[in-house]
Design an enzyme around this catalytic site. Structure first.
Site, PDB file in Angstrom:
ATOM      1  CB  CYS A   3       8.503   2.429   2.601  1.00 29.51           C
ATOM      2  SG  CYS A   3       7.358   2.151   3.635  1.00 29.51           S
ATOM      3  CG  LEU A  23      -0.286   0.138   2.638  1.00 32.49           C
ATOM      4  CD1 LEU A  23       0.085   1.518   3.071  1.00 32.49           C
ATOM      5  CD2 LEU A  23      -1.530  -0.425   3.567  1.00 32.49           C
ATOM      6  NE  ARG A  24      -0.080   3.654  -4.608  1.00 28.60           N
ATOM      7  CZ  ARG A  24      -1.035   4.157  -5.645  1.00 28.60           C
ATOM      8  NH1 ARG A  24      -0.399   4.936  -6.527  1.00 28.60           N
ATOM      9  NH2 ARG A  24      -2.293   3.803  -5.745  1.00 28.60           N
TER      10      ARG A  24
HETATM   11  P1  NAD Z   1       4.248   2.617  12.179  1.00 26.07           P
HETATM   12  O1  NAD Z   1       5.462   3.011  12.898  1.00 26.07           O
HETATM   13  O2  NAD Z   1       3.249   3.534  11.606  1.00 26.07           O
HETATM   14  O3  NAD Z   1       3.439   1.543  12.902  1.00 26.07           O
HETATM   15  C1  NAD Z   1       3.946   0.307  13.649  1.00 26.07           C
HETATM   16  C2  NAD Z   1       3.170   0.123  15.025  1.00 26.07           C
HETATM   17  O4  NAD Z   1       3.873  -0.939  15.511  1.00 26.07           O
HETATM   18  C3  NAD Z   1       3.172   1.179  15.963  1.00 26.07           C
HETATM   19  O5  NAD Z   1       2.000   1.755  16.410  1.00 26.07           O
HETATM   20  C4  NAD Z   1       3.903   0.643  17.137  1.00 26.07           C
HETATM   21  O6  NAD Z   1       3.485   1.409  18.380  1.00 26.07           O
HETATM   22  C5  NAD Z   1       3.547  -0.690  16.976  1.00 26.07           C
HETATM   23  N1  NAD Z   1       4.601  -1.572  17.738  1.00 26.07           N
HETATM   24  C6  NAD Z   1       5.743  -1.824  17.650  1.00 26.07           C
HETATM   25  N2  NAD Z   1       6.335  -2.856  18.696  1.00 26.07           N
HETATM   26  C7  NAD Z   1       4.985  -3.312  18.886  1.00 26.07           C
HETATM   27  C8  NAD Z   1       4.953  -4.666  19.672  1.00 26.07           C
HETATM   28  N3  NAD Z   1       5.862  -5.260  20.289  1.00 26.07           N
HETATM   29  N4  NAD Z   1       3.594  -4.973  19.818  1.00 26.07           N
HETATM   30  C9  NAD Z   1       2.491  -4.101  19.369  1.00 26.07           C
HETATM   31  N5  NAD Z   1       2.802  -3.296  18.715  1.00 26.07           N
HETATM   32  C10 NAD Z   1       4.040  -2.703  18.477  1.00 26.07           C
HETATM   33  O7  NAD Z   1       4.860   1.569  10.807  1.00 26.07           O
HETATM   34  P2  NAD Z   1       4.194   1.363   9.453  1.00 26.07           P
HETATM   35  O8  NAD Z   1       4.261   2.762   8.599  1.00 26.07           O
HETATM   36  O9  NAD Z   1       2.627   0.996   9.751  1.00 26.07           O
HETATM   37  O10 NAD Z   1       4.842   0.295   9.084  1.00 26.07           O
HETATM   38  C11 NAD Z   1       5.071  -0.970   9.336  1.00 26.07           C
HETATM   39  C12 NAD Z   1       5.732  -1.934   8.538  1.00 26.07           C
HETATM   40  O11 NAD Z   1       5.168  -1.959   7.140  1.00 26.07           O
HETATM   41  C13 NAD Z   1       7.328  -1.640   8.322  1.00 26.07           C
HETATM   42  O12 NAD Z   1       8.113  -2.862   8.175  1.00 26.07           O
HETATM   43  C14 NAD Z   1       7.289  -0.903   6.984  1.00 26.07           C
HETATM   44  O13 NAD Z   1       8.471  -0.923   6.237  1.00 26.07           O
HETATM   45  C15 NAD Z   1       6.234  -1.495   6.314  1.00 26.07           C
HETATM   46  N6  NAD Z   1       5.272  -0.753   5.255  1.00 26.07           N
HETATM   47  C16 NAD Z   1       4.848   0.414   5.390  1.00 26.07           C
HETATM   48  C17 NAD Z   1       4.074   1.170   4.517  1.00 26.07           C
HETATM   49  C18 NAD Z   1       3.749   2.293   4.792  1.00 26.07           C
HETATM   50  O14 NAD Z   1       3.496   3.161   3.575  1.00 26.07           O
HETATM   51  N7  NAD Z   1       3.851   3.079   5.785  1.00 26.07           N
HETATM   52  C19 NAD Z   1       3.997   0.371   3.390  1.00 26.07           C
HETATM   53  C20 NAD Z   1       4.112  -0.812   3.114  1.00 26.07           C
HETATM   54  C21 NAD Z   1       4.896  -1.593   4.243  1.00 26.07           C
END
Ligand code: NAD
Length: 469
Positions: free
Chosen positions: A283, A156-157
């Site tokens: 990302c 997703l973006r």
């Molecule tokens: P984010 O930082 O917005 O969210 C991560 C969440 O995980 C936070 O709310 C944090 O409190 C929680 N967390 C951390 N440790 C935890 C634990 N032990 N137990 C429960 N919750 C915990 O990150 P995001 O942007 O959602 O990205 C998450 C993953 O997805 C990353 O690996 C990222 O690279 C990948 N990703 C992100 C996107 C994007 O556009 N943001 C798109 C595709 C993939």
């Protein structure tokens, strides 16, 4: 309708929260877990915390019915067979992905396993992570036949996250287990079978009943590499067109014409050929660094990725030089900045080139009056208010008495400025556009000196000689 499946989603950030409400939207029952108590309380109260189209409406529809929020991962593990992990995987000091959050979640799941579970890694992780998750769970005393680990990267973006989740180009499922594969097939079947798109309330997008997304099944390692390679390729496309834009500037050509000419080749395509101030966000920068690091550790020369990063960093420096070329000295200049988010339609400022550029301008002694439709609250944490760093309530306020206006994020509303009004508000009618939102001719006709990326600078006659255009 398919049989609803009990799903746990660990992490309620951009990916976890969107996945949670979208799984509810396609009929499943979801427990969304986060270890940030404040976040969980806000979500329980109906506050999405992030700016994403459709998200507030979906949260409102399913909160406390098909989606509930908790900090208790043990309870969620016991209640659900499918556990998606969507926690952060930030960049560590060495450039590697920091997988400590993933490991912590795997250990905690292992302590609560009470029957067959499928742990589905949705965070972006380097190849071999799924194998490590498997080992961590086994080391915590769980029998190998009590669980499977699956890679299901998310594409997703931000800005179109809900639509992307429900109308994906593809769903990648990496697993060697037939049992886990059947569960994933069932979870995604409302999308892959096209049933979801028949519902009158379905979120519209490019998929339909007759054109549903495909689910591509691969090995776990291939799935992990697909995600890193996809992001690396997209970043490469951006850096490529930025390098071409620099050549266009040197040769007095127009990168927009060049990009169109390249993009019309069906083997290349027009997307991600937009020159600008470089890629950012949570990302691309970290994923390129992690991919490069993985290659290095495996003895593979992937120095192409270092070049992609180098061009990206240089792009910001070149923009700063552009500002200098238009204003001569920077100390004491009052600059209106439109855009702080790393791209339009999101409030995310992580690795935003706009934030980096504002920091550089502040270091040069400029006063910045910034406006962003969604990202100002987050930006204030990085760039606190001061006499030098101010935030405006709107475009007009930012532009008033400005020595120049800088466009740093491609929000749609910045592409529709009232040019006549802007001209009267600014001290000097100078626009330096890092996103190429305007036609240079239109800007000069409205009396502006206009500098953009990879196109000849444009200025009204009296300014043209000074700029050498
Ligand atoms: P984010 O930082 O917005 O969210 C991560 C969440 O995980 C936070 O709310 C944090 O409190 C929680 N967390 C951390 N440790 C935890 C634990 N032990 N137990 C429960 N919750 C915990 O990150 P995001 O942007 O959602 O990205 C998450 C993953 O997805 C990353 O690996 C990222 O690279 C990948 N990703 C992100 C996107 C994007 O556009 N943001 C798109 C595709 C993939």
């Amino acid at each position: 309708m398919v049989e609803p499946i009990q799903i746990a989603v660990v992490g309620s950030g951009y990916v976890g929260l969107v996945a949670a409400v979208c799984f509810a939207e396609i009929g499943h029952s979801v427990i969304c877990v986060d270890n940030d108590e404040g976040k969980v309380a806000a979500l329980q109260g109906g506050n999405t915390l992030i700016h994403e189209n459709h998200l507030p409406a979906l949260l409102e529809r399913y909160r406390n019915t098909r989606v509930r929020f908790t900090t208790d991962l043990g309870e969620a593990t016991r209640a659900c067979q499918a556990i998606f992990v969507a926690v952060g995987t930030p960049q560590s000091d060495t450039g590697d992905a920091d997988l400590s959050y993933v490991e912590a979640v795997a250990s905690e799941i292992a302590r609560s396993i009470n029957g067959y579970k499928v742990i589905i890694e949705k965070s972006t992780v380097p190849v071999y992570t799924n194998e490590w998750i498997r080992r961590v769970i086994e080391r915590n005393g769980v029998a190998r036949d009590s669980f499977d680990v699956v890679s299901n990267p998310e594409f997703l973006r931000e800005g179109t996250a809900v639509e992307d989740f429900l109308h994906p180009d593809r769903i990648v499922v990496g697993t060697d287990s037939e049992r886990a594969s059947e569960l994933l097939d069932a979870i995604y079947s409302p999308l892959t079978g096209g049933e979801y798109y028949q519902q009158p309330t379905a979120i519209p997008g490019c998929c339909s009943r007759l054109n549903p997304p495909i689910l591509l099944q691969t090995s776990t390692k291939s799935a992990e590499i697909i995600k890193h390679a996809s992001n690396a390729f997209l970043a490469l496309k951006i850096s490529f067109i930025n390098a071409v834009s620099n050549l266009c500037e040197a040769a007095d050509a127009n990168v927009e014409q060049v990009a169109r000419g390249i993009g019309l080749d069906s083997r290349i395509g027009p997307k991600f050929l937009r020159p600008g101030i470089g890629y950012g966000g949570s990302c691309f920068p970290k994923d390129i660094a992690a991919f490069r690091s993985v290659a290095e550790q495996m003895g593979v020369d992937f120095s192409l990725l270092s070049e992609v990063e180098k061009i990206n960093i240089n792009q910001k420096k070149r923009f700063l030089s552009k500002v200098r070329s238009a204003l001569w000295t920077l100390r004491g200049k009052r600059l209106a900045v439109l855009g702080l988010a790393f791209k339009g339609d999101t409030d995310d400022i992580r690795e935003s080139p706009a934030i980096d550029l504002v920091s550089m301008l502040l270091a040069e002694g400029c006063t910045v009056i910034a406006y962003d439709p969604a990202a100002m609250e987050r930006a204030e944490v990085k760039l606190p208010r001061s006499s030098q760093m101010q935030y405006a309530n709107g475009i007009e306020e930012a532009a008033t008495d400005a020595d120049a206006l800088l466009i740093l994020t491609d929000w749609q509303e910045f592409a529709r400025l009232d040019l006549m009004q802007l001209h009267t508000l600014m001290r000097y009618p100078i626009v330096i556009d890092g996103r190429n939102l305007y036609d240079p001719k239109q800007m000069t006709e409205n009396g502006f000196t206009y500098l953009s990326i990879g196109r000849p600078s444009a200025a009204p006659l009296h300014e043209a000689a000074r700029l050498g255009v």
